[in-house]
Design an enzyme around this catalytic site. Structure first.
Site, PDB file in Angstrom:
ATOM      1  N   SER A   1      43.883  36.081   6.531  1.00 56.81           N
ATOM      2  CA  SER A   1      42.496  36.214   6.063  1.00 56.81           C
ATOM      3  C   SER A   1      41.960  34.897   5.521  1.00 56.81           C
ATOM      4  CB  SER A   1      42.408  37.293   4.974  1.00 56.81           C
ATOM      5  OG  SER A   1      43.173  36.916   3.830  1.00 56.81           O
TER       6      SER A   1
ATOM      7  N   GLN B   1      35.612  32.139   0.356  1.00 58.32           N
ATOM      8  CA  GLN B   1      35.616  32.099   1.822  1.00 58.32           C
ATOM      9  C   GLN B   1      36.764  32.912   2.432  1.00 58.32           C
ATOM     10  OE1 GLN B   1      32.440  30.904   1.596  1.00 58.32           O
ATOM     11  NE2 GLN B   1      32.964  30.312   3.671  1.00 58.32           N
ATOM     12  N   ASN B   2      37.678  33.409   1.609  1.00 54.95           N
ATOM     13  CA  ASN B   2      38.768  34.214   2.137  1.00 54.95           C
ATOM     14  C   ASN B   2      38.202  35.571   2.555  1.00 54.95           C
ATOM     15  OD1 ASN B   2      41.161  36.040   2.214  1.00 54.95           O
ATOM     16  ND2 ASN B   2      42.212  34.157   1.626  1.00 54.95           N
ATOM     17  N   ALA B   3      38.539  36.016   3.744  1.00 51.25           N
ATOM     18  CA  ALA B   3      37.979  37.249   4.304  1.00 51.25           C
ATOM     19  C   ALA B   3      38.733  38.507   3.887  1.00 51.25           C
ATOM     20  CB  ALA B   3      37.948  37.143   5.823  1.00 51.25           C
ATOM     21  N   PHE B   4      39.739  38.391   3.030  1.00 51.31           N
ATOM     22  CA  PHE B   4      40.581  39.545   2.705  1.00 51.31           C
ATOM     23  C   PHE B   4      39.774  40.770   2.272  1.00 51.31           C
ATOM     24  CE2 PHE B   4      42.777  42.269  -0.263  1.00 51.31           C
ATOM     25  CZ  PHE B   4      43.873  42.651   0.487  1.00 51.31           C
TER      26      PHE B   4
END
Length: 162
Positions: free
Chosen positions: A139, A38-41
């Site tokens: 992020s 789920q981290n948008a990095f």
């Protein structure tokens, strides 16, 4: 529980260094930066680079960063932390940012992924006339700002890579 970060991903091509706080549990377990799904990095930096990094295998993501002149590390070398949230960080040990930066002759910009990274990183680096320092929204999925709002700020990193 004491947690120790990952090794920096940099080389002599690095012109932009992205600094997080301390990898979360999913990243530490996988020994990969920004491993939580789920981290948008990877979507954010992929957008900056004009590549779908999120769709690539981790080694290919890292290679694409290197080709683009982007390095990764964290401002905290180790800390006591239950879980993965920055708010739970206790007794942080600072990473040797100045030591790392001294070995990066092409570095022009340091960007901080989130408030804790910015606060600790700016404290460690102090005033640096030789570098542009940029604060970015985190992020992390724990920071519920919509993706497009985060991306609009992260997109400015593209200017530092020209």
């Amino acid at each position: 529980m004491r947690k120790t970060g990952l090794a920096p991903i940099v080389d002599d091509r690095t012109t932009l260094l992205l600094l997080g706080s301390l990898p979360g549990d999913a990243s530490l377990k996988a020994t990969q930066y920004y491993a939580h799904p789920q981290n948008a990095f990877w979507r954010l930096i992929g957008r900056v680079l004009g590549q779908d990094l999120h769709a690539l295998a981790y080694p290919d993501r890292v290679e694409a960063l290197g080709v683009a002149g982007v390095g990764l590390w964290d401002v905290i070398a180790s800390a006591d932390r239950a879980g993965s949230l920055d708010a739970a960080v206790r007794t942080p040990e600072a990473a040797d940012l100045n030591g790392l930066i001294a070995g990066l002759p092409r570095l022009k910009t340091v960007a901080f992924n989130g408030a804790l990274a910015a606060r600790n990183g700016r404290r460690s680096l102090g005033e640096r006339a030789d570098l542009t320092l940029i604060d970015l929204p985190s992020s992390s999925p724990a920071h519920a700002r919509p993706f497009e709002q985060k991306a609009a700020i992260w997109d400015r990193l593209a200017l530092t890579l020209r």
